[in-house]
Design a protein around this motif. Structure first.
Motif, PDB file in Angstrom:
ATOM      1  N   ASN A 297     -12.565 -10.141  -1.565  1.00  0.00           N
ATOM      2  CA  ASN A 297     -11.625  -9.211  -2.187  1.00  0.00           C
ATOM      3  C   ASN A 297     -12.305  -7.868  -2.440  1.00  0.00           C
ATOM      4  O   ASN A 297     -13.440  -7.802  -2.874  1.00  0.00           O
ATOM      5  CB  ASN A 297     -11.118  -9.805  -3.505  1.00  0.00           C
ATOM      6  CG  ASN A 297      -9.974  -9.007  -4.082  1.00  0.00           C
ATOM      7  OD1 ASN A 297      -9.071  -8.599  -3.363  1.00  0.00           O
ATOM      8  ND2 ASN A 297     -10.010  -8.776  -5.387  1.00  0.00           N
ATOM      9  N   TRP A 298     -11.573  -6.776  -2.166  1.00  0.00           N
ATOM     10  CA  TRP A 298     -12.052  -5.409  -2.327  1.00  0.00           C
ATOM     11  C   TRP A 298     -13.150  -5.031  -1.330  1.00  0.00           C
ATOM     12  O   TRP A 298     -13.735  -3.958  -1.423  1.00  0.00           O
ATOM     13  CB  TRP A 298     -12.557  -5.154  -3.750  1.00  0.00           C
ATOM     14  CG  TRP A 298     -11.464  -4.934  -4.745  1.00  0.00           C
ATOM     15  CD1 TRP A 298     -10.891  -5.876  -5.548  1.00  0.00           C
ATOM     16  CD2 TRP A 298     -10.791  -3.712  -5.028  1.00  0.00           C
ATOM     17  NE1 TRP A 298      -9.898  -5.313  -6.311  1.00  0.00           N
ATOM     18  CE2 TRP A 298      -9.830  -3.980  -6.023  1.00  0.00           C
ATOM     19  CE3 TRP A 298     -10.908  -2.413  -4.545  1.00  0.00           C
ATOM     20  CZ2 TRP A 298      -8.983  -3.002  -6.534  1.00  0.00           C
ATOM     21  CZ3 TRP A 298     -10.072  -1.437  -5.060  1.00  0.00           C
ATOM     22  CH2 TRP A 298      -9.123  -1.729  -6.035  1.00  0.00           C
ATOM     23  N   ASP A 300     -13.592  -3.931   2.244  1.00  0.00           N
ATOM     24  CA  ASP A 300     -12.824  -3.451   3.388  1.00  0.00           C
ATOM     25  C   ASP A 300     -13.744  -2.758   4.378  1.00  0.00           C
ATOM     26  O   ASP A 300     -14.725  -2.106   4.006  1.00  0.00           O
ATOM     27  CB  ASP A 300     -11.735  -2.478   2.938  1.00  0.00           C
ATOM     28  CG  ASP A 300     -10.737  -3.116   1.985  1.00  0.00           C
ATOM     29  OD1 ASP A 300     -10.124  -4.127   2.369  1.00  0.00           O
ATOM     30  OD2 ASP A 300     -10.584  -2.605   0.854  1.00  0.00           O
ATOM     31  N   GLU A 301     -13.409  -2.893   5.636  1.00  0.00           N
ATOM     32  CA  GLU A 301     -14.127  -2.224   6.711  1.00  0.00           C
ATOM     33  C   GLU A 301     -13.167  -1.295   7.446  1.00  0.00           C
ATOM     34  O   GLU A 301     -11.961  -1.567   7.513  1.00  0.00           O
ATOM     35  CB  GLU A 301     -14.716  -3.246   7.692  1.00  0.00           C
ATOM     36  CG  GLU A 301     -15.776  -4.153   7.098  1.00  0.00           C
ATOM     37  CD  GLU A 301     -17.056  -3.408   6.748  1.00  0.00           C
ATOM     38  OE1 GLU A 301     -17.306  -2.336   7.365  1.00  0.00           O
ATOM     39  OE2 GLU A 301     -17.792  -3.874   5.865  1.00  0.00           O
ATOM     40  N   TRP A 525      -3.836   0.190  -3.438  1.00  0.00           N
ATOM     41  CA  TRP A 525      -3.953   0.442  -2.001  1.00  0.00           C
ATOM     42  C   TRP A 525      -4.629   1.787  -1.756  1.00  0.00           C
ATOM     43  O   TRP A 525      -5.518   1.904  -0.901  1.00  0.00           O
ATOM     44  CB  TRP A 525      -2.582   0.412  -1.351  1.00  0.00           C
ATOM     45  CG  TRP A 525      -1.833  -0.855  -1.568  1.00  0.00           C
ATOM     46  CD1 TRP A 525      -0.801  -1.080  -2.429  1.00  0.00           C
ATOM     47  CD2 TRP A 525      -2.082  -2.105  -0.917  1.00  0.00           C
ATOM     48  NE1 TRP A 525      -0.384  -2.383  -2.359  1.00  0.00           N
ATOM     49  CE2 TRP A 525      -1.153  -3.038  -1.446  1.00  0.00           C
ATOM     50  CE3 TRP A 525      -2.991  -2.526   0.040  1.00  0.00           C
ATOM     51  CZ2 TRP A 525      -1.106  -4.358  -1.030  1.00  0.00           C
ATOM     52  CZ3 TRP A 525      -2.950  -3.849   0.448  1.00  0.00           C
ATOM     53  CH2 TRP A 525      -2.026  -4.745  -0.072  1.00  0.00           C
ATOM     54  N   ARG A 528      -8.394   1.584  -2.568  1.00  0.00           N
ATOM     55  CA  ARG A 528      -9.176   0.924  -1.516  1.00  0.00           C
ATOM     56  C   ARG A 528      -9.348   1.840  -0.309  1.00  0.00           C
ATOM     57  O   ARG A 528     -10.431   1.920   0.289  1.00  0.00           O
ATOM     58  CB  ARG A 528      -8.493  -0.376  -1.108  1.00  0.00           C
ATOM     59  CG  ARG A 528      -8.576  -1.481  -2.145  1.00  0.00           C
ATOM     60  CD  ARG A 528      -7.684  -2.652  -1.797  1.00  0.00           C
ATOM     61  NE  ARG A 528      -8.046  -3.266  -0.517  1.00  0.00           N
ATOM     62  CZ  ARG A 528      -7.358  -4.253   0.050  1.00  0.00           C
ATOM     63  NH1 ARG A 528      -6.270  -4.725  -0.556  1.00  0.00           N
ATOM     64  NH2 ARG A 528      -7.763  -4.761   1.199  1.00  0.00           N
ATOM     65  N   SER A 529      -8.282   2.534   0.054  1.00  0.00           N
ATOM     66  CA  SER A 529      -8.355   3.434   1.201  1.00  0.00           C
ATOM     67  C   SER A 529      -9.270   4.619   0.911  1.00  0.00           C
ATOM     68  O   SER A 529     -10.068   5.036   1.765  1.00  0.00           O
ATOM     69  CB  SER A 529      -6.946   3.922   1.560  1.00  0.00           C
ATOM     70  OG  SER A 529      -6.958   4.686   2.739  1.00  0.00           O
ATOM     71  N   LEU A 532     -12.840   3.633   1.301  1.00  0.00           N
ATOM     72  CA  LEU A 532     -13.252   3.636   2.708  1.00  0.00           C
ATOM     73  C   LEU A 532     -13.572   5.045   3.183  1.00  0.00           C
ATOM     74  O   LEU A 532     -14.569   5.281   3.878  1.00  0.00           O
ATOM     75  CB  LEU A 532     -12.141   3.048   3.576  1.00  0.00           C
ATOM     76  CG  LEU A 532     -12.126   1.544   3.824  1.00  0.00           C
ATOM     77  CD1 LEU A 532     -10.957   1.178   4.723  1.00  0.00           C
ATOM     78  CD2 LEU A 532     -13.432   1.090   4.456  1.00  0.00           C
ATOM     79  N   VAL A 597      -5.674  -0.287   4.790  1.00  0.00           N
ATOM     80  CA  VAL A 597      -6.038  -1.584   4.216  1.00  0.00           C
ATOM     81  C   VAL A 597      -4.751  -2.360   3.955  1.00  0.00           C
ATOM     82  O   VAL A 597      -3.679  -1.770   3.802  1.00  0.00           O
ATOM     83  CB  VAL A 597      -6.842  -1.424   2.904  1.00  0.00           C
ATOM     84  CG1 VAL A 597      -8.184  -0.770   3.171  1.00  0.00           C
ATOM     85  CG2 VAL A 597      -6.062  -0.612   1.879  1.00  0.00           C
ATOM     86  N   ARG A 600      -4.630  -9.806   3.347  1.00  0.00           N
ATOM     87  CA  ARG A 600      -5.124 -10.652   4.423  1.00  0.00           C
ATOM     88  C   ARG A 600      -5.464 -12.030   3.860  1.00  0.00           C
ATOM     89  O   ARG A 600      -5.618 -12.201   2.649  1.00  0.00           O
ATOM     90  CB  ARG A 600      -6.351 -10.033   5.097  1.00  0.00           C
ATOM     91  CG  ARG A 600      -7.491  -9.710   4.137  1.00  0.00           C
ATOM     92  CD  ARG A 600      -8.654  -9.067   4.861  1.00  0.00           C
ATOM     93  NE  ARG A 600      -9.792  -8.859   3.974  1.00  0.00           N
ATOM     94  CZ  ARG A 600     -10.068  -7.718   3.383  1.00  0.00           C
ATOM     95  NH1 ARG A 600      -9.300  -6.672   3.585  1.00  0.00           N
ATOM     96  NH2 ARG A 600     -11.124  -7.595   2.590  1.00  0.00           N
TER      97      ARG A 600
END
Length: 606
Positions: A297-298, A300-301, A525, A528-529, A532, A597, A600
């Motif tokens: 969780n959290w 992200d690639e 969201w 998270r983005s 990245l 993101v 999933r």
């Protein structure tokens, strides 16, 4: 198989909101204080027999020989070992096969992953089944992932997952060449390798990331529930290899009514209402699949940047924007008694055609099997990708006809006398091209909106795509008008409108993505983005800002020169500004693809 430790419980529910204590044997229960009943926990674990213990129990009862009796002539040789994991009869009307996963017995050994990989001859980095981990004791969301502390975990829950053979599969609906088929009798969703063009759109449409792209083959492949083995009564590789019999094949009823809006397969999984998956995750504790959060969780690639698609999108949006801008100016000029010069219309249409053709020729570079791309119209009924390809193809074709019609008078002295085109024909053809172009751009946006990814929702995507069409279209049209006429007024108005549109778009992008720290209105969201972009895409972010504000400065200078200055210098400044704007929009679109993101299935830290 879950592993529990004596400490406070903290569970995440499927909606990610309310946190309540879920009673479970061996854990503190409300009203009992912090007591830990180890005896109850051990007694519960004793009631679950391993395969060896099950055999020993059958041996003591004298039924072992019956369970391991030789198969009949029409049964596979190993049927005695997995017959109870298979359905007794094929699906009937309104039914289909589905994976049945017992969360209580899955130990996370990944024997199913190895068996699936070996049986299907997958590439080294390709996997159709994976095992994730839910960490029980962590909350689903944190206010700031970079600084938040991780609560003490009280256990883990392993989750094995593959294709869910959905009732309304996104991969099938999105495929532009009908390379997917849902068997009407078994409900198994199969991929037809010989039909695939390798566009990878199904990897976006599937919320569970099931289809996997093979660079070696140039196509996508996925789990088909070992349908060939099932057809002869043999268990799929994953079912047959599991030492704890955690995976089975069952017949399930297809859901006729809508799935609840907040339903998920397990904690953190995508919403089931998107594709209606059929996999069943069961446990003696009905809330077990909603306990805890994914171990990754959290984390992200960056996603694939899809640069050929970026080229297609930017080029076609600029091309359509140019034509629309020219026609609007021509209409205003006609009403004001000052028609648009024919030379300007010719060059605007020609430049728009060249730019659009560049984008259309970049698009096939995205395909793994470009020689099969002629099939792309087959999915016209269900796939927005098919619609985009057909509509933009028509747009370019009609625009080519319009350009030819506009340039014929310029070479009339070399043509026979009977070759004559009425003056109203080129304008009508341009209107037809614009109609197909706008429809094509809408289809381009719907390709990504249809994936149901939150960051690609309608408002976010349309603002980006239409903003590029307006900014690129007006800037390029201003450049053509400046190069072919002396109409300072039209050029200055276009440059001023472009400046306003660019400022608005940059401010909007900064509020949701390019800011250095999350804002109060940013949801999880966006956070998270943004994370990245800050950590993995920082160079692209800096490039977007540099190109955007550099183009803005040149736009302001060009506007000043258009009001009163050298036309040659103004044209050169407008050319430089347009190039920077296009570079900035291209970088923005690369970030759009790479920073997305989404929900999933649970993963595992490596």
């Amino acid at each position: 198989m879950s592993s529990l430790l004596p400490t406070d419980s903290n569970f995440a529910h499927p909606d990610g909101a309310a946190q309540v204590a879920v009673p479970s044997p061996g854990l503190p229960i409300e009203g009992q204080g912090d007591s830990f009943d180890l005896v109850s926990l051990l007694l519960q674990e004793q009631q679950t027999l391993t395969a060896v213990e099950d055999f020993a129990s059958a041996h003591d009862a004298g039924t072992a020989e019956e369970q391991t009796a030789a198969p009949t002539a029409d049964q596979p040789a190993q049927a005695r070992y997995y017959s109870k994991l298979m359905p007794a009869s094929p699906p009937g009307p309104g039914q289909q096969f589905a994976f049945d996963v017992n969360l209580d017995t899955c130990s996370g050994c990944k024997a199913c992953v190895v068996a699936c990989h070996t049986m299907n001859g997958l590439d080294e980095t390709e996997s159709w089944r994976r095992v994730g981990t839910l960490v029980i004791g962590e909350t689903e969301s944190t206010p700031e992932p970079e600084t938040a502390t991780i609560p003490a975990a009280i256990g883990v829950q392993h989750v094995t997952t593959a294709c869910h053979h959905c009732e309304d599969p996104g991969c099938l609906n999105g495929c532009p060449v009908k390379a997917y088929d849902k068997d009407p009798e078994t409900g198994i969703v199969r991929h037809l390798d010989d039909q695939c063009i390798g566009c990878k759109y199904c990897t976006m449409m599937c919320p569970y990331e099931v289809p996997k792209y093979s660079k070696r083959l140039g196509i996508v492949r996925k789990c088909d529930m070992c349908h060939q083995r099932l057809s002869v009564g043999e268990a799929p590789a994953c079912v047959q290899s599991c030492p704890n019999e955690a995976i089975a094949i069952r017949v399930v009823e297809q859901q006729c009514q809508e799935v609840p809006a907040d339903e998920r397969l397990v904690a953190g999984a995508p919403l089931s209402s998107i594709t209606r998956p059929t996999t069943v995750f069961r446990s003696e504790d009905p809330n077990k699949r909603f306990q805890g959060v994914a171990q990754d969780n959290w984390i992200d690639e960056p996603a694939e940047d899809h640069w050929p698609l970026v080229g297609l999108l930017i080029a076609t949006q600029v091309g359509v924007g140019m034509l629309l801008t020219e026609r609007v100016l021509a209409g205003i000029g006609w009403l004001a008694g000052s028609p648009m010069p024919t030379e300007t219309t010719r060059w605007t249409a020609t430049v728009a055609l060249v730019i659009s053709m560049v984008g259309m020729n970049l698009a096939p570079l995205h395909l793994g099997q470009p020689l099969r791309s002629w099939r792309i119209f087959l999915g016209l009924r269900t796939s927005w990708l098919s619609r985009e390809a057909v509509l933009l193809g028509k747009f370019v074709g009609i625009l080519t006809m319009g350009v030819v019609a506009m340039w014929l008078p310029a070479v009339s002295e070399y043509l026979p006398s009977w070759v004559s085109i009425p003056d109203w024909v080129p304008g009508l053809i341009l209107l037809g091209a614009i109609t197909f172009g706008i429809a094509g751009l809408f289809s381009s946006a719907m390709i990504y909106i249809a994936t149901k990814r939150v960051l690609w929702r309608f408002d976010r995507t349309v603002i980006r795509f239409m903003g590029t069409a307006l900014i690129g279209g007006m800037a390029t049209s201003a450049l053509v008008i400046a190069a072919t006429t002396q109409q300072r007024g039209s050029v200055s108005i276009l440059l001023g409108l472009t400046t306003i549109a660019l400022i608005a778009k940059l401010v909007w992008e900064h509020s949701i993505l390019l800011r250095s720290e999350p804002g109060p209105k940013n949801d999880s969201w966006d956070r998270r983005s943004q994370r990245l972009v800050r950590h993995h895409l920082s160079k692209w972010s800096l490039g977007r800002v540099a190109f955007g504000y550099g183009g803005l400065a040149l736009l302001v200078l060009s506007t000043v020169l258009a009001i009163g200055g050298s036309m040659t210098l103004m044209t050169l400044c407008t050319l430089a500004a347009t190039l920077l704007l296009v570079a900035g929009e291209t970088t923005e679109r690369l970030i759009y693809f790479s920073s997305v993101v989404h929900d999933r299935m649970p993963g595992t830290l490596r």
